[in-house]
Design an enzyme around this catalytic site. Structure first.
Site, mmCIF file in Angstrom:
data_model
loop_
_atom_site.group_PDB
_atom_site.id
_atom_site.type_symbol
_atom_site.label_atom_id
_atom_site.label_comp_id
_atom_site.label_asym_id
_atom_site.label_seq_id
_atom_site.Cartn_x
_atom_site.Cartn_y
_atom_site.Cartn_z
ATOM 1 N N ASP A 1 -18.772 -43.520 22.678
ATOM 2 C CA ASP A 1 -18.997 -42.376 23.559
ATOM 3 C C ASP A 1 -18.721 -41.090 22.797
ATOM 4 O OD1 ASP A 1 -19.557 -44.183 25.552
ATOM 5 O OD2 ASP A 1 -17.587 -44.050 26.484
ATOM 6 N N ARG B 1 -23.636 -42.225 25.435
ATOM 7 C CA ARG B 1 -23.307 -43.602 25.065
ATOM 8 C C ARG B 1 -24.289 -44.034 23.983
ATOM 9 N NH1 ARG B 1 -21.136 -48.143 27.260
ATOM 10 N NH2 ARG B 1 -19.302 -46.777 27.324
ATOM 11 N N LYS C 1 -6.392 -40.104 31.518
ATOM 12 C CA LYS C 1 -6.991 -41.395 31.865
ATOM 13 C C LYS C 1 -6.062 -42.540 31.468
ATOM 14 C CE LYS C 1 -9.997 -40.765 27.804
ATOM 15 N NZ LYS C 1 -11.413 -40.706 27.357
ATOM 16 N N ARG D 1 -25.322 -39.482 29.697
ATOM 17 C CA ARG D 1 -24.865 -39.728 31.067
ATOM 18 C C ARG D 1 -24.347 -38.408 31.641
ATOM 19 N NH1 ARG D 1 -20.953 -44.710 29.652
ATOM 20 N NH2 ARG D 1 -20.006 -43.003 28.481
ATOM 21 N N ASN E 1 -16.085 -48.590 22.756
ATOM 22 C CA ASN E 1 -16.072 -49.671 23.741
ATOM 23 C C ASN E 1 -16.526 -50.987 23.110
ATOM 24 O OD1 ASN E 1 -15.709 -48.095 26.511
ATOM 25 N ND2 ASN E 1 -17.085 -46.902 25.222
ATOM 26 N N ARG F 1 -17.002 -36.874 35.759
ATOM 27 C CA ARG F 1 -17.236 -38.115 35.028
ATOM 28 C C ARG F 1 -18.724 -38.398 34.894
ATOM 29 N NH1 ARG F 1 -14.064 -41.979 38.924
ATOM 30 N NH2 ARG F 1 -15.350 -40.745 40.335
ATOM 31 N N GLU G 1 -14.486 -42.408 22.851
ATOM 32 C CA GLU G 1 -14.097 -43.806 23.062
ATOM 33 C C GLU G 1 -14.947 -44.723 22.195
ATOM 34 O OE1 GLU G 1 -13.976 -45.208 27.085
ATOM 35 O OE2 GLU G 1 -12.801 -43.502 27.804
ATOM 36 N N LYS H 1 -9.586 -46.969 24.175
ATOM 37 C CA LYS H 1 -9.137 -45.585 24.212
ATOM 38 C C LYS H 1 -8.431 -45.168 22.922
ATOM 39 C CE LYS H 1 -10.369 -45.092 28.581
ATOM 40 N NZ LYS H 1 -10.874 -46.438 28.834
#
Length: 319
Positions: free
Chosen positions: A275, A213, A163, A227, A285, A235, A283, A127
């Site tokens: 993301d 993504r 979040k 997504r 990841n 979400r 983000e 994050k």
């Protein structure tokens, strides 16, 4: 090349979804190339002398739900017996997770190749890492101060996404608009009464069209999936019910990947999922990015092959 021994530190193999799990896709590709596949779980790690070791299962895998692997052997091996270690344990990045990344580094002069590098994983909170590039990110506040968080929510008329710093898979993500009478209560719950910092991020209206993504391998984008959230949720995470949709990369997204590349490579972060919503990075990841299976299916490609290519190249350079 000669067969390698690849170890996967991951969640229980019994419980994975063979049609979705990116780690499983990597295992299948490694096996297809003739490499030995071992897997082990975080609690199985220990240090008992000169090198960390773990109880490991040597397995064969197949894409058959419910009977997707066979155990060929199960015994304790030193981490140094592996040519490559894939660190694929899902978050949260808690004390046990950090301990595992430290243990696997205790291999003396016979350290394997790590995907991703343990130090890099610890350095790149998913994050927070993108905040090293503030011009790429939507307005973001990291805080435990209830008054400051409430002011952030009030200042963003389109809404705010809240979040947990250590969350994953869409868990614990909340959408708030100014004037919501739940604001104070939700902030108290999410921050544990002001004892725990959370992420507050300006809501991006483009998220209704989906968040993207992008899989980045050795600094280069190799595939992406959009997504799209359901009508009754904000979400897009597939774990939260988002729908994967075929997509392509925009010039802005290529720019974001190029900006991140030097920092990712410097830290040994060879397999990353970033993301993006609209024109904004949200983000980075690095622990166990997903999306491989969906990209493969939508684009008729083989993203996992590119990851194993990197593993083979790095392991070959060690020999």
């Amino acid at each position: 090349m000669a067969a390698l021994t690849l170890g996967f530190l991951m969640d229980p193999l019994e419980a994975i979804r063979v049609d979705h799990d990116s780690t499983f896709a990597l295992m299948l590709e490694a096996q297809r190339r003739g490499h030995q596949v071992r897997y082990f779980e975080q609690p199985w790690l220990r240090f008992g002398g000169s090198c960390a070791e773990a109880r490991m299962r040597t397995v064969t895998v197949r894409r058959e739900p419910g009977r997707h692997f066979d155990i060929l052997d199960e015994q304790v091996h030193p981490i140094s017996s592996l040519d490559v270690v894939f660190l694929r344990k899902d978050p949260p990045v808690d004390a046990d997770f950090i301990l595992a990344t430290q243990l696997v580094e205790l291999c003396g002069d016979k350290a394997p190749v790590y995907l991703n590098n343990p130090t890099g994983i610890r350095d790149a909170n998913e994050k927070l890492f993108g905040l090293r590039f503030p011009d790429l990110m939507p307005e973001t506040l990291i805080s435990r101060d209830l008054a400051g968080l409430a002011q952030f929510v009030a200042r963003h008329p389109q809404g705010t996404i809240l979040k947990p710093v250590e969350g994953f898979g869409g868990q614990g993500i909340v959408f708030l608009q100014p004037g919501d009478r739940n604001t104070r209560s939700l902030l108290e719950i999410l921050t544990l009464g002001g004892r725990k910092a959370i992420v507050a991020q300006a809501y991006l209206a483009e998220s209704r069209q989906g968040d993207k993504r992008i899989i980045v391998v050795d600094g280069e984008p190799v595939g992406a999936v959009l997504r799209v959230p359901s009508q009754d949720d904000h979400r897009g995470n597939m774990a939260a019910g988002g729908t994967p949709v075929k997509t392509s990369l925009t010039p802005r997204e290529l720019e974001i990947c190029a900006r991140l590349k030097p920092s990712l490579q410097e830290r040994g972060l060879y397999f990353v999922g970033i993301d993006v919503i609209g024109d904004w990075l949200t983000e980075v990841n690095v622990t166990s990015p997903t999306g491989i299976a969906e990209i493969d299916k939508l684009d008729n490609t083989n993203v996992e092959a590119k990851v194993i290519d990197v593993a083979e190249r790095l392991a070959g350079a060690r020999k």
